[in-house]
Design a protein around this motif. Structure first.
Motif, short mmCIF file in Angstrom:
data_model
loop_
_atom_site.label_atom_id
_atom_site.label_comp_id
_atom_site.label_asym_id
_atom_site.label_seq_id
_atom_site.Cartn_x
_atom_site.Cartn_y
_atom_site.Cartn_z
N PRO A 193 0.81 -1.55 0.00
CA PRO A 193 0.14 0.33 -0.26
C PRO A 193 0.54 1.72 0.34
CG PRO A 193 -0.89 -1.57 1.70
CD PRO A 193 0.45 -2.65 1.32
N TYR A 194 0.56 1.78 -0.46
CA TYR A 194 1.10 3.53 -0.44
C TYR A 194 -0.03 5.17 -0.28
CZ TYR A 194 -0.10 3.78 -5.76
OH TYR A 194 -0.90 3.70 -6.83
N ARG A 195 0.77 5.83 -0.83
CA ARG A 195 -0.01 7.35 -0.32
C ARG A 195 0.66 8.05 -1.16
NH1 ARG A 195 -2.47 8.01 5.90
NH2 ARG A 195 -3.45 6.14 6.51
N ILE A 196 0.01 9.06 -2.10
CA ILE A 196 0.91 10.00 -2.43
C ILE A 196 0.84 11.72 -1.95
CG2 ILE A 196 1.25 11.30 -4.64
CD1 ILE A 196 2.34 9.01 -5.13
N GLY A 197 1.88 12.14 -1.53
CA GLY A 197 1.57 13.79 -0.81
C GLY A 197 2.45 14.45 -2.12
N GLY A 198 2.62 15.51 -1.81
CA GLY A 198 2.95 16.70 -2.20
C GLY A 198 3.91 16.49 -3.20
N GLN A 199 4.49 17.87 -3.72
CA GLN A 199 5.41 18.21 -4.01
C GLN A 199 5.73 19.68 -4.60
OE1 GLN A 199 5.91 15.34 -7.18
NE2 GLN A 199 5.00 16.98 -9.00
N PRO A 200 6.68 19.78 -4.30
CA PRO A 200 7.16 21.38 -4.69
C PRO A 200 6.47 22.05 -5.93
CG PRO A 200 8.91 20.66 -3.43
CD PRO A 200 8.08 19.63 -3.73
N LYS A 201 6.59 23.06 -5.79
CA LYS A 201 5.74 23.33 -7.49
C LYS A 201 6.52 24.09 -8.59
CE LYS A 201 0.92 25.38 -5.52
NZ LYS A 201 0.57 27.11 -5.20
N ASP A 202 6.85 23.90 -9.46
CA ASP A 202 7.45 23.80 -10.37
C ASP A 202 7.54 25.78 -10.60
OD1 ASP A 202 7.61 21.25 -11.74
OD2 ASP A 202 6.71 21.69 -13.60
N ASP A 203 7.06 26.54 -10.05
CA ASP A 203 7.66 27.24 -10.28
C ASP A 203 8.15 27.71 -9.22
OD1 ASP A 203 5.46 27.24 -8.87
OD2 ASP A 203 4.37 29.40 -9.28
N GLU A 204 8.43 26.95 -7.71
CA GLU A 204 9.29 27.51 -6.52
C GLU A 204 10.64 26.50 -6.92
OE1 GLU A 204 6.07 27.03 -2.81
OE2 GLU A 204 6.22 25.20 -4.28
N VAL A 205 10.43 25.65 -8.05
CA VAL A 205 11.36 24.90 -8.12
C VAL A 205 12.78 25.08 -8.93
CG1 VAL A 205 12.66 22.75 -8.45
CG2 VAL A 205 10.44 22.33 -7.00
N MET A 206 12.59 25.12 -10.13
CA MET A 206 13.18 25.59 -11.37
C MET A 206 13.86 26.67 -10.92
SD MET A 206 12.17 22.93 -13.45
CE MET A 206 13.05 24.57 -14.33
N PRO A 207 13.27 28.09 -10.54
CA PRO A 207 14.37 29.24 -10.46
C PRO A 207 15.85 29.13 -9.37
CG PRO A 207 11.88 30.50 -9.54
CD PRO A 207 12.24 28.47 -9.85
#
Length: 383
Positions: free
Chosen positions: A49-63
């Motif tokens: 079993p697994y659960r999916i969490g969140g991930q940083p938004k691209d506009d936060e990560v790309m810079p």
């Protein structure tokens, strides 16, 4: 026992958890994996079993990633750990981790070394936790000092408690001494499958060429592979190149008859037959080769790869060729001089038996460590 496993993005971060997940499943433990959305396909293909969490938004990560590409390796690694895995990663994954720890109530949390939201959640719920090494302890330890300003706002002494927690590593002590007071070394026991005979019965030495999942997905991956193939061309060897699913292999140009190109092949199958690994120094490929007793030529590009390449050369189990081609389009490339240096290094490692002998000594040391199931037994807080 209930065991929660936590990972960040990337197969190189998730795969070190897999043998431990399998060991827990074999013991009859209940397992839950919590990870970002980009790992969902990998998790869906497994039985746990697994659960999916969140991930940083691209506009936060790309810079941040743009800044990382312009920095020297040590500064780039510090920014990656502190900002991407630290500040942004914790904020994105913490809600899912807290919910899992609060509702599912694991007895133990095992997280890959750069996933920190689970540490915050476990500390808040009073749950024991341990970190599973992705990189060498030399690299991981060098980034620990970056975590206090990231983690301590979530609760007192969390960064210190992370450092005090058990540290689980597949690397032998002679190769990678650990700065952590509680260090458990272990090994997995992959069963190699049959490698197809793509070379018409040739018995020339097999060279495994790979840039892994991260470097292999760079815009310049095709050029990197083409340069490495040029370096190996003309040598009396068989070459297996695994290019990954994101590489346009049509850009590799004419493929020499002694080269086989595949998107992916199980690493254990290849290493069982290989005489040499030529790679970028990524942890999964590097440590897998050493565990199998196969020497390397490392061409480090970024992140922990220069550290891994130094460990290989210091141990005598291979050579490193640091690229001199310089950046192009914000990504690494290999220059003409690099091609000849890689060829010379490959020839030397194949010719000189001391490299293979040293790699086999390290493999023997790895096999003397605890098996995954024994390690889980030792970590069980109920015992």
């Amino acid at each position: 026992m209930r065991v929660l496993f936590a990972s960040t993005n990337g197969s190189g971060h998730f795969h070190p958890l897999v043998p431990l997940i399998d060991a827990c499943t074999a013991r009859g433990d209940e397992v839950l994996v919590v990870a970002p959305p980009r790992l969902e396909a990998s998790l869906a293909a497994r039985e746990q079993p697994y659960r999916i969490g969140g991930q940083p938004k691209d506009d936060e990560v790309m810079p941040v990633m743009t800044r990382i590409q312009a920095l020297p390796p040590d500064d780039a690694a510090a920014l990656m750990v502190g900002e991407v895995f630290g500040r942004l990663g914790v904020a994105a994954m913490l809600p899912a981790m807290e919910e899992a720890c609060r509702e599912w109530r694991p007895d133990l949390v095992l997280h890959e070394a750069f996933e920190f939201a689970s540490v915050v959640a476990a500390e808040r719920q009073g749950i024991p936790h341990a970190r599973v090494a992705v990189s060498a302890a030399r690299f991981t330890g060098s980034t620990d000092g970056l975590l206090r300003p990231v983690l301590d706002p979530y609760g007192p002494r969390i960064a210190e408690r992370l450092r005090e927690s058990p540290y689980l590593t597949r690397l032998p002590a002679s190769l990678d001494p650990s700065p952590y007071a509680v260090t458990h070394r272990y090994h997995e026991t992959p069963e190699p499958g049959v490698l197809p005979d793509w070379w018409g019965g040739s018995e020339e030495p097999l060279v495994y060429l790979s840039l892994g999942t991260v470097a292999g997905a760079l815009p310049t991956a095709t050029g990197l592979y083409r340069a490495a193939l040029e370096a190996l061309s003309g040598l009396p060897v068989r070459v297996l190149l695994t290019a990954g699913h994101g590489t346009d292999v049509s850009g590799l140009g004419p493929i020499p008859p002694n080269v086989r190109v595949e998107a992916w092949v199980p690493q254990a199958d290849v290493l069982h037959h290989a005489s040499l690994v030529v790679c970028h120094g990524g942890s999964g490929t590097t440590f897998g080769a050493l565990a199998a007793g196969v020497p390397l030529v490392c061409v480090p590009l970024f992140a922990d790869q220069p550290t891994n390449a130094r460990l290989v050369t210091e141990s005598g189990a291979g050579l490193a060729v640091t690229p001199t081609g310089g950046p192009a389009d914000d990504a690494p490339e290999l220059g003409t001089d690099d091609v000849s240096r890689i060829r010379s290094a490959a020839e030397l490692v194949l010719k000189e038996p001391s490299y293979r002998a040293r790699a086999e000594c390290l493999a023997d040391e790895v096999r003397a460590t605890a098996m995954c199931g024994e390690l889980i037994d030792a970590l069980d807080p109920r015992s």
